[in-house]
Motif scaffolding. Structure first.
Motif, PDB file in Angstrom:
ATOM      1  N   TYR A  11      66.048-105.965  43.231  1.00 19.82           N
ATOM      2  CA  TYR A  11      65.372-106.860  44.170  1.00 19.82           C
ATOM      3  C   TYR A  11      64.749-106.043  45.295  1.00 19.82           C
ATOM      4  CZ  TYR A  11      68.036-110.406  41.716  1.00 19.82           C
ATOM      5  OH  TYR A  11      68.567-111.214  40.738  1.00 19.82           O
ATOM      6  N   THR A  26      70.055-116.414  53.768  1.00 16.65           N
ATOM      7  CA  THR A  26      70.423-115.896  52.460  1.00 16.65           C
ATOM      8  C   THR A  26      69.505-116.490  51.397  1.00 16.65           C
ATOM      9  OG1 THR A  26      72.049-117.648  52.110  1.00 16.65           O
ATOM     10  CG2 THR A  26      72.820-115.606  53.144  1.00 16.65           C
ATOM     11  N   GLU A  57      69.685-114.932  44.311  1.00 22.33           N
ATOM     12  CA  GLU A  57      69.096-114.039  43.322  1.00 22.33           C
ATOM     13  C   GLU A  57      68.720-114.878  42.094  1.00 22.33           C
ATOM     14  OE1 GLU A  57      71.594-110.678  42.584  1.00 22.33           O
ATOM     15  OE2 GLU A  57      71.370-109.873  44.616  1.00 22.33           O
ATOM     16  N   THR A  69      70.950-112.552  48.309  1.00 22.81           N
ATOM     17  CA  THR A  69      70.529-111.391  49.091  1.00 22.81           C
ATOM     18  C   THR A  69      70.501-111.760  50.573  1.00 22.81           C
ATOM     19  OG1 THR A  69      68.183-111.947  48.800  1.00 22.81           O
ATOM     20  CG2 THR A  69      69.159-110.373  47.246  1.00 22.81           C
ATOM     21  N   GLU A  70      70.667-110.745  51.392  1.00 20.97           N
ATOM     22  CA  GLU A  70      70.662-110.904  52.843  1.00 20.97           C
ATOM     23  C   GLU A  70      69.206-110.939  53.304  1.00 20.97           C
ATOM     24  OE1 GLU A  70      73.751-108.811  55.573  1.00 20.97           O
ATOM     25  OE2 GLU A  70      71.963-107.556  55.498  1.00 20.97           O
ATOM     26  N   TRP A  87      63.946-111.993  49.180  1.00 18.64           N
ATOM     27  CA  TRP A  87      63.416-110.937  48.326  1.00 18.64           C
ATOM     28  C   TRP A  87      61.988-111.284  47.928  1.00 18.64           C
ATOM     29  CZ3 TRP A  87      62.349-112.691  43.330  1.00 18.64           C
ATOM     30  CH2 TRP A  87      63.075-113.780  42.853  1.00 18.64           C
ATOM     31  N   GLN A 107      67.940-103.892  46.449  1.00 22.05           N
ATOM     32  CA  GLN A 107      69.267-104.341  46.038  1.00 22.05           C
ATOM     33  C   GLN A 107      69.335-104.190  44.520  1.00 22.05           C
ATOM     34  OE1 GLN A 107      72.672-105.151  44.931  1.00 22.05           O
ATOM     35  NE2 GLN A 107      72.307-104.868  47.136  1.00 22.05           N
ATOM     36  N   PHE A 141      70.012-105.344  51.347  1.00 25.19           N
ATOM     37  CA  PHE A 141      68.995-104.416  50.867  1.00 25.19           C
ATOM     38  C   PHE A 141      69.274-103.052  51.486  1.00 25.19           C
ATOM     39  CE2 PHE A 141      66.750-108.541  50.735  1.00 25.19           C
ATOM     40  CZ  PHE A 141      66.397-108.551  49.392  1.00 25.19           C
TER      41      PHE A 141
END
Length: 576
Positions: free
Chosen positions: A314, A329, A332, A340-341, A344, A406, A493
């Motif tokens: 990602y 957030t 995915e 993911t934080e 993406w 990521q 990431f």
């Protein structure tokens, strides 16, 4: 027979692995010996998929194939056509003994083996896996086999020394300088079994430049003496492009939050989900994402380079430590049970089995139902390096030097086995056969999560535990990020600049390097990280070596083609 991958018993001559576990290599019986077997005058008319596959499960002596003639190989890729010769071990790790052919003439002899009428000779330039003979015998068995022919050239072989090229290296650029010394009048060089280029030898020295067109390239250098005796050297050289940057990951954390355990089936060999390095390269109109794992990728089920692994990459913006608590957030891809934080921008999937599936290999755009925007070209090299190549225009607007990455690895699923072609991780009790869980869980699913097998689209009763087996987490603890206590597993990431600054440590100090090993059928090799870089330090490539009677499974496969058939005779006598 038309298979699109390497099987165990689909060639002309076969000594298969055990039917109890075809992928296992520790099923040998070292208390038994198989010896004195000769096959003569075997003729294959028309095309055939492969010649010889011998998986020795007993001590082996004096096996001769005399007069084996193949008209041509079929239209499968070369890896499906390879002949194999491997020595197995018993359950305690003790290898079988193979007779020495070089000195004692008690090993495996191929005599008068021809393809298309051309003799295949070990001392020549046409026997190896990418050449006409298609022989990919284990390097450790070099002295245990030979290939000879009536009338072959004899006498002293010319000298040949090379510099500027190393087996298993990654070249800094696609034009590779090669030089050396020889007492022959000239040498000839071929790349990827293409046409030879003659290079003159002046005062015992020569030099030239060869172009490496592919990710994986075979360079063959041949010196031919006046007596027509050859000295041949072969090199596997990789070319990914210009390095943008690299990330490392500690060894031995292929256990998710710390509790995940591998399936028991040998297709899931230990270390093959253990991420070690991740590198990005620019290569003309392509971007190449190269990810290594600690164990060998065996491709037991005949996928495109790999069967059990599914890699997700990602690309997104990195949140500062102050902003992490407020960063939104983002889920995915479906089936991952992972977030993911922050958002993406692109997701890159490398999966060897599911090209036609909704979430097969490809580049995906974010959204409630992520859409595929470009294809991914997948290859696996050096036995443990996953290369995902993406068209550059599919990543337009993304600053590869400074974006966040990521990287996560999952267990690949067919459409009916899990959402998004991801296999769920079940609880350890379920993996142990409790809670009415079926036996396939122990053999083919990771355990150590939270849920049990359920009649739901996810096939999992709990979906808060991430299905990732290993992640690259930078300077943050993987165990904490993936804790089973969390209602959402949210992963950061990581940038190349962070890697250079943080240098997360593993058992080897966090530099992502371990002693080299062997990939399947290849020589020990390590990546040369001295290539041209934009501005970030490269990461070194990690390599890892990764009671059925043999007499009962040696067989000649009868390939009856429209044009004719095979004639053969077998002589078996007791060893004195």
């Amino acid at each position: 027979m038309y298979w699109n991958d390497q099987k165990y018993n689909t060639c002309v001559f076969n000594s298969s692995s055990s039917y109890l576990d075809m992928g296992a290599t520790n099923t040998a019986d070292t208390d038994k010996t198989f010896s004195n077997l000769t096959f003569t005058n075997t003729n294959v008319e028309g095309m055939v998929n492969c010649g010889i596959r011998i998986f020795s499960m007993q001590d082996t002596r004096k096996i001769t194939i005399d007069g084996f003639h193949v008209d041509s190989w079929n239209k499968l890729n070369q890896s499906a056509q390879e002949s194999l010769f491997k020595a197995f071990t018993n359950a305690d790790g003790a290898p079988v003994s193979i007779g020495n052919q070089s000195t004692d003439h008690k090993g495996l002899l191929l005599h008068n083996y021809t393809v298309g009428g051309t003799p295949i000779i070990k001392s020549g330039d046409n026997w190896s896996s990418t050449e006409l003979g298609r022989l990919n015998f284990d390097a450790g068995l070099w002295d245990n086999w030979d290939a000879t022919a009536d009338g072959q050239a004899t006498g002293d072989a010319p000298t040949l020394e090379l510099s500027g090229i190393n087996d298993g290296e990654t070249a800094a650029k696609r034009d590779l300088p090669v030089s050396g010394k020889s007492n022959a009048a000239s040498v000839r060089i071929s790349v990827n079994d293409g046409d030879y280029s003659e290079v003159p030898v002046t005062s015992g020295a020569f030099s030239t430049t060869v172009n490496l067109p592919n990710v994986s390239n075979t360079v063959r250098v041949t010196a031919v003496g006046d007596n027509q005796v050859m000295t041949v050297k072969r090199y596997k050289v990789y070319a990914f492009g210009t390095l943008v940057g690299s990330l490392n990951d500690p060894k031995g954390d292929d256990n998710g939050p710390g509790s995940y355990v591998y399936p028991s089936d040998s297709a899931f060999n230990k270390g093959s989900f253990d991420l070690r390095t991740f590198s990005v390269y620019r290569d003309g109109g392509n971007i190449r994402f190269v990810t290594t794992v600690d164990g060998g990728i065996t491709n037991a089920w005949g996928g495109n380079g790999m069967s059990t692994q599914r890699l997700n990459i990602y690309l997104g913006k990195v949140s500062s430590s102050k902003a992490r608590s407020t960063a939104a957030t983002t889920a995915e891809l479906p089936g991952t049970n992972t977030f993911t934080e922050g958002a993406w921008r692109k997701a890159i999937v490398a999966d060897g089995r599911n090209n036609g599936a909704r979430y097969g290999s490809g580049v995906y755009e974010p959204g409630n139902e992520p859409s595929k925007s470009a294809d991914v070209d997948l290859s696996v090299v050096q036995g443990n390096a996953i290369v995902a190549s993406v068209p550059s225009d599919a990543l337009t607007g993304i600053d590869l030097d400074n974006t966040g990455y990521q990287v996560s690895i999952f267990s690949s699923a067919e459409d009916s086995e899990g959402i998004g072609n991801v296999r769920p991780v079940f609880s350890k009790d379920c993996w142990d056969g409790l809670n009415s869980c079926p036996s396939f869980v122990h053999n083919y699913r990771f355990g150590g999560g939270l849920g049990n097998v359920a009649d739901t689209p996810a096939h999992d009763s709990v979906t808060t535990d991430s299905n990732a087996i290993d992640i690259i987490s930078g300077n943050q603890s993987q165990a904490d990020l993936m804790s089973l206590k969390k209602q959402q597993v949210v992963l950061p990431f990581v940038t190349f600049a962070q890697q250079d600054t943080d240098n997360p440590g593993g058992e080897d100090g966090g530099n992502g390097t371990t002693p080299g090993g062997e990939g399947p059928g290849e020589s020990p090799a390590s990546q040369n990280a001295s290539g041209t870089t934009d501005k970030h330090r490269p990461a070194q490539k990690v390599l890892a070596s990764t009671g059925v009677s043999m007499a009962s499974i040696i067989a000649v496969t009868m390939l009856l083609l429209a044009a004719g058939g095979i004639s053969y005779s077998i002589h078996h006598k007791n060893e004195n």
